[in-house]
Design a protein around this motif. Structure first.
Motif, short mmCIF file in Angstrom:
data_model
loop_
_atom_site.label_atom_id
_atom_site.label_comp_id
_atom_site.label_asym_id
_atom_site.label_seq_id
_atom_site.Cartn_x
_atom_site.Cartn_y
_atom_site.Cartn_z
N LEU A 198 0.88 -1.16 0.00
CA LEU A 198 0.00 0.00 0.00
C LEU A 198 0.92 1.22 0.00
CD1 LEU A 198 -2.49 -1.25 2.72
CD2 LEU A 198 -3.04 -0.94 0.32
N ILE A 199 1.32 1.64 -1.20
CA ILE A 199 2.40 2.61 -1.34
C ILE A 199 1.88 3.92 -1.92
CG2 ILE A 199 4.61 3.07 -2.45
CD1 ILE A 199 5.09 0.05 -2.48
N ASN A 200 2.18 5.02 -1.23
CA ASN A 200 1.81 6.35 -1.69
C ASN A 200 0.33 6.44 -2.03
OD1 ASN A 200 2.17 9.05 -2.31
ND2 ASN A 200 2.85 8.65 -4.41
N CYS A 201 -0.49 6.09 -1.06
CA CYS A 201 -1.94 6.25 -1.17
C CYS A 201 -2.34 7.29 -0.11
CB CYS A 201 -2.65 4.92 -0.92
SG CYS A 201 -2.25 3.65 -2.16
N PRO A 202 -2.20 8.58 -0.43
CA PRO A 202 -2.34 9.63 0.60
C PRO A 202 -3.74 9.82 1.14
CG PRO A 202 -2.07 10.60 -1.59
CD PRO A 202 -1.84 9.13 -1.75
N SER A 203 -4.76 9.24 0.50
CA SER A 203 -6.13 9.35 1.02
C SER A 203 -6.50 8.19 1.95
CB SER A 203 -7.14 9.42 -0.13
OG SER A 203 -6.90 10.53 -0.95
N LEU A 204 -5.63 7.21 2.03
CA LEU A 204 -5.91 6.01 2.81
C LEU A 204 -5.77 6.31 4.30
CD1 LEU A 204 -6.52 3.00 2.19
CD2 LEU A 204 -4.08 2.57 2.45
N GLU A 205 -6.82 6.02 5.07
CA GLU A 205 -6.81 6.32 6.50
C GLU A 205 -6.62 5.09 7.37
OE1 GLU A 205 -10.26 8.58 7.50
OE2 GLU A 205 -9.77 10.22 6.13
N THR A 206 -7.00 3.93 6.87
CA THR A 206 -6.82 2.69 7.62
C THR A 206 -6.32 1.61 6.68
OG1 THR A 206 -9.10 1.99 7.21
CG2 THR A 206 -8.67 3.23 9.24
N ILE A 207 -5.64 0.64 7.24
CA ILE A 207 -5.24 -0.51 6.44
C ILE A 207 -6.10 -1.70 6.87
CG2 ILE A 207 -2.90 0.39 6.29
CD1 ILE A 207 -2.03 -1.85 8.15
N PRO A 208 -6.19 -2.72 6.04
CA PRO A 208 -7.06 -3.85 6.36
C PRO A 208 -6.68 -4.55 7.67
CG PRO A 208 -6.38 -3.91 4.05
CD PRO A 208 -5.54 -2.86 4.71
N GLU A 209 -7.67 -5.09 8.32
CA GLU A 209 -7.43 -6.00 9.44
C GLU A 209 -6.95 -7.33 8.88
OE1 GLU A 209 -7.67 -5.58 12.69
OE2 GLU A 209 -8.56 -3.57 12.78
N PHE A 210 -6.24 -8.08 9.71
CA PHE A 210 -5.72 -9.38 9.28
C PHE A 210 -6.38 -10.50 10.08
CE2 PHE A 210 -2.37 -6.25 8.56
CZ PHE A 210 -2.15 -6.43 7.21
N SER A 211 -6.77 -11.55 9.37
CA SER A 211 -7.34 -12.72 10.03
C SER A 211 -6.23 -13.66 10.47
CB SER A 211 -8.29 -13.44 9.07
OG SER A 211 -9.41 -12.63 8.78
N PRO A 212 -6.50 -14.52 11.44
CA PRO A 212 -5.47 -15.43 11.94
C PRO A 212 -4.90 -16.36 10.88
CG PRO A 212 -7.31 -15.33 13.47
CD PRO A 212 -7.74 -14.57 12.25
N CYS A 213 -5.63 -16.56 9.76
CA CYS A 213 -5.15 -17.49 8.74
C CYS A 213 -4.05 -16.89 7.86
CB CYS A 213 -6.31 -17.95 7.86
SG CYS A 213 -7.06 -16.63 6.88
N VAL A 214 -3.76 -15.59 7.99
CA VAL A 214 -2.76 -14.94 7.12
C VAL A 214 -1.38 -15.24 7.69
CG1 VAL A 214 -2.10 -12.79 5.97
CG2 VAL A 214 -4.48 -13.16 6.64
N VAL A 215 -0.90 -16.43 7.47
CA VAL A 215 0.33 -16.88 8.11
C VAL A 215 1.53 -16.91 7.16
CG1 VAL A 215 -0.85 -18.25 9.86
CG2 VAL A 215 -0.31 -19.28 7.64
N LYS A 216 1.32 -16.59 5.87
CA LYS A 216 2.43 -16.62 4.92
C LYS A 216 2.94 -15.23 4.55
CE LYS A 216 1.34 -21.05 2.72
NZ LYS A 216 1.08 -21.76 1.44
N LEU A 217 2.26 -14.19 4.98
CA LEU A 217 2.67 -12.83 4.60
C LEU A 217 4.05 -12.54 5.18
CD1 LEU A 217 1.56 -10.28 3.13
CD2 LEU A 217 1.01 -9.39 5.39
N SER A 218 5.01 -12.24 4.28
CA SER A 218 6.38 -11.99 4.73
C SER A 218 6.81 -10.55 4.53
CB SER A 218 7.36 -12.92 3.98
OG SER A 218 7.29 -12.69 2.58
N SER A 219 6.12 -9.81 3.63
CA SER A 219 6.53 -8.44 3.34
C SER A 219 5.31 -7.52 3.34
CB SER A 219 7.23 -8.37 1.98
OG SER A 219 7.58 -7.05 1.64
N LEU A 220 5.35 -6.47 4.17
CA LEU A 220 4.25 -5.51 4.28
C LEU A 220 4.81 -4.10 4.08
CD1 LEU A 220 1.31 -4.81 4.91
CD2 LEU A 220 1.86 -4.96 7.34
N ASP A 221 4.44 -3.47 2.95
CA ASP A 221 4.87 -2.11 2.60
C ASP A 221 3.70 -1.16 2.76
OD1 ASP A 221 7.61 -1.82 1.74
OD2 ASP A 221 7.14 -3.24 0.16
#
Length: 602
Positions: A198-221
């Motif tokens: 989520l890069i250079n989105c200046p109108s974005l006020e919140t980012i998504p919530e994550f569910s317990p099943c999201v166990v492979k995500l290794s990179s969060l920008d």
């Protein structure tokens, strides 16, 4: 029948032929249509909107602009891949039940991809870039096998449908430079997701919530999202997260303490999060953290940092930290290799505890305008950058005290020239013997100090930015490398110095030189200039060529002798005076020394 890129004669005949009289059987045999991007679109009188109606076997469509005069009325069900850049129409007639695998569009005028849902079980890749008319990304609940979804520079995109967060096989998700995006999926519930951007989105006020099943995500920008005020506590579920980039989220105030539960996290970048108010209580427990960037971030606890035993890179630049603020004991940072303290206006002298960082290889102090002395550096230091430290008036004999130090940048430290002992130390850095030390171990070296004179051991030197060297016959078997020197009026770290090598009558350049041959008058050299010396081993030339021009070192093998022309410049200016020197193997045969222990990453 196939129409492949480059078959211009076939394409031209198509556009001259009336499809009303074309053999229908021939149309049914077409499997691929590819119009080269370089083909002149102004010469094309586009097909009618029903051009694809009889192409039941069409699998690949890679076209541009007005391939059809009007919006296509039909796309074949068997179509597997669509690339249609500069698509001029408001919608795309994708069949309700489609076998499509990939969709790529750039600079298209699409307002909506489709309405409602489309059944697309084979769809895996969507890449949409510069779709300025797109305001909403549609429902993809009937396309459950999407693996990669990239939405880039869609300036008017406001909403991404909730179904995106439930794609079971999604691996890569990117919403990049979408200036009006403020309604992304509220929750990510996909087990396969590995990267989220989520890069250079200046109108974005919140980012998504994550569910317990999201166990492979290794990179969060999530950088340059200036309205985000906090990270969700559900970040604790990202058990495989190793890289977290929150750079320049200037409204960020809260980092949840749950971040400390992420045992795989190795890199956190918080540069520019100037409003950060809290620091997680258990941060010292993140013993696997290897990189931490806290530049322009005032809120941190130094004692927590000293407990991070795996930390290798620490950036505290643009923070005003005095010597008294540093812990007296940094023994806990036993793995630290790179420390950045640049643009610190409270630092007057180097904190004594830094000298005990036995594994420190790189120290950056650029722009620390009030630091007055540099001494007692860590014994294994390899890179010292203290450019534009305008109050610096005392240094050690750096070239002799630290055997691994091969890069010393002190430009803009003109006060050093006011002290006679400092002048001796600076001269020692420019000695032929210091350069030959690194030539003997086949290592690059780089020195920049205040001054305006090229050392006398550079037998070839002249005014201006260009010089030539006459090479001996069979020179490739005799040389170790080249020493190049330049005098500049002003230097900045933001614009690197370019060295360009070429043989006369040969176009062999490393890297590209700006095309400006205006001669520079050496009389403009001032005492406040900078002298720069770089040693380049011949063994590194192949890699340099590969990086810039896919040019192999072997291309020089047929040049047995000749004039090697060298140009020296940086952005916006050329060297006022330059020199060059060939280092032959015989020059260093008498040097008896053990190889310094250095890391290849610095």
């Amino acid at each position: 029948m196939h129409f492949f890129r480059g078959e211009f004669s076939v394409i031209k005949r198509l556009f001259k032929r009336s499809w009303a009289t074309c053999n229908l059987a021939a149309q049914e045999l077409i499997e691929a249509i590819v119009v080269p991007k370089e083909y002149n679109q102004n010469q094309i009188k586009g097909f009618r909107s029903n051009v694809f109606k009889q192409m039941n076997n069409l699998r690949l469509l890679d076209v541009n602009d007005k391939f059809t005069t009007d919006e296509p009325s039909f796309l074949p069900n068997n179509l597997r891949w669509i690339t249609w850049n500069h698509y001029p129409f408001s919608s795309l007639p994708i069949p309700h039940k489609s076998k499509l695998v990939g969709l790529e569009m750039e600079y298209a005028k699409v307002q909506h991809l489709w309405k409602g849902t489309k059944i697309m079980p084979n769809l895996k890749f969507i890449h949409l870039e510069n779709l300025d008319c797109l305001t909403r990304f549609p429902d993809v609940s009937e396309a459950p096998n999407i693996e990669s979804l990239i939405l880039s520079q869609c300036d008017n995109l406001v909403e991404v449908h909730e179904s995106v967060g439930f794609l079971k096989r999604l691996v890569h998700l990117g919403m990049i430079h979408c200036m009006k995006l403020n309604r992304p999926p509220s929750r990510i519930k996909t087990e396969s997701l590995e990267t989220l951007k989520l890069i250079n989105c200046p109108s974005l006020e919140t980012i998504p919530e994550f569910s317990p099943c999201v166990v492979k995500l290794s990179s969060l920008d999530i950088y340059y999202c200036s309205k985000i005020e906090k990270l969700p506590s559900s970040i604790r579920y990202l058990s495989n997260l190793s890289f977290l980039n929150i750079r320049n989220c200037t409204s960020l105030e809260i980092i949840p303490s749950s971040i400390c539960e992420l045992k795989c996290l190795k890199s956190i970048r918080l540069f520019g999060c100037s409003k950060l108010q809290n620091w997680p209580d258990q941060f010292s427990s993140m013993i696997n953290l290897q990189e931490l960037k806290l530049g322009h971030t005032k809120c941190f606890n130094f004692l927590d940092l000293t407990s991070l035993c795996s930390l290798r890179k620490l950036d505290l630049s643009w923070n005003q930290i005095g010597e008294e603020d540093f812990p007296r004991n940094l023994d806990g940072c036993i793995s630290l290799e790179k420390l950045r303290l640049s643009f610190n206006l409270k630092l007057v002298c180097l904190p004594a505890s830094i000298s005990y960082l036995s594994h420190l290889k790189q120290l950056e102090l650029d722009g620390c305008r009030w630091i007055r002395s540099l001494h007692s550096l860590p014994p294994g230091i390899q890179v010292l950058s203290a450019a534009n430290c305008t109050s610096l008036e005392k240094i050690e004999d750096l070239s002799k005290e630290y055997e691994c130090l091969y890069k010393i940048w002190l430009f803009g430290c003109d006060k050093l020239l006011e002290d006679e002992q400092n002048q001796i130390y600076l001269d020692n850095m420019l000695k032929h013997s210091f350069m030959k030390k690194w030539a003997a171990v086949d290592r690059c070296s780089s020195i920049v100090i205040p001054g305006s004179k090229i050392p006398s051991w550079f037998k070839q030197q002249r005014n201006g930015h260009q010089i030539s060297l006459k090479l001996q016959p069979k020179w490739q078997t005799k040389i170790l490398g080249f020493a190049v020197c330049g005098v500049f009026k002003e230097l900045t770290k933001f614009f690197p110095i370019h060295i360009v090598f070429r043989f006369e009558n040969y176009e062999m350049i490393i890297p590209k030189l700006e095309a400006d041959d205006e001669e520079i008058d050496a009389s403009s050299t001032t005492e406040n200039g900078s002298v720069w010396i770089n040693y380049i081993p011949f063994t590194s030339f192949a890699q340099m060529h590969d990086d810039y021009y896919d040019f192999q070192r072997e291309d020089w093998s047929h040049i047995t002798e000749g004039d090697l022309v060298i140009n020296v410049s940086t952005f916006g200016q050329k060297a006022l005076r330059c020199g060059a020197h060939v280092v032959y193997k015989e020059d260093v045969e008498s040097i008896q020394q053990s190889k310094p222990s250095f890391s290849s990453s610095y």
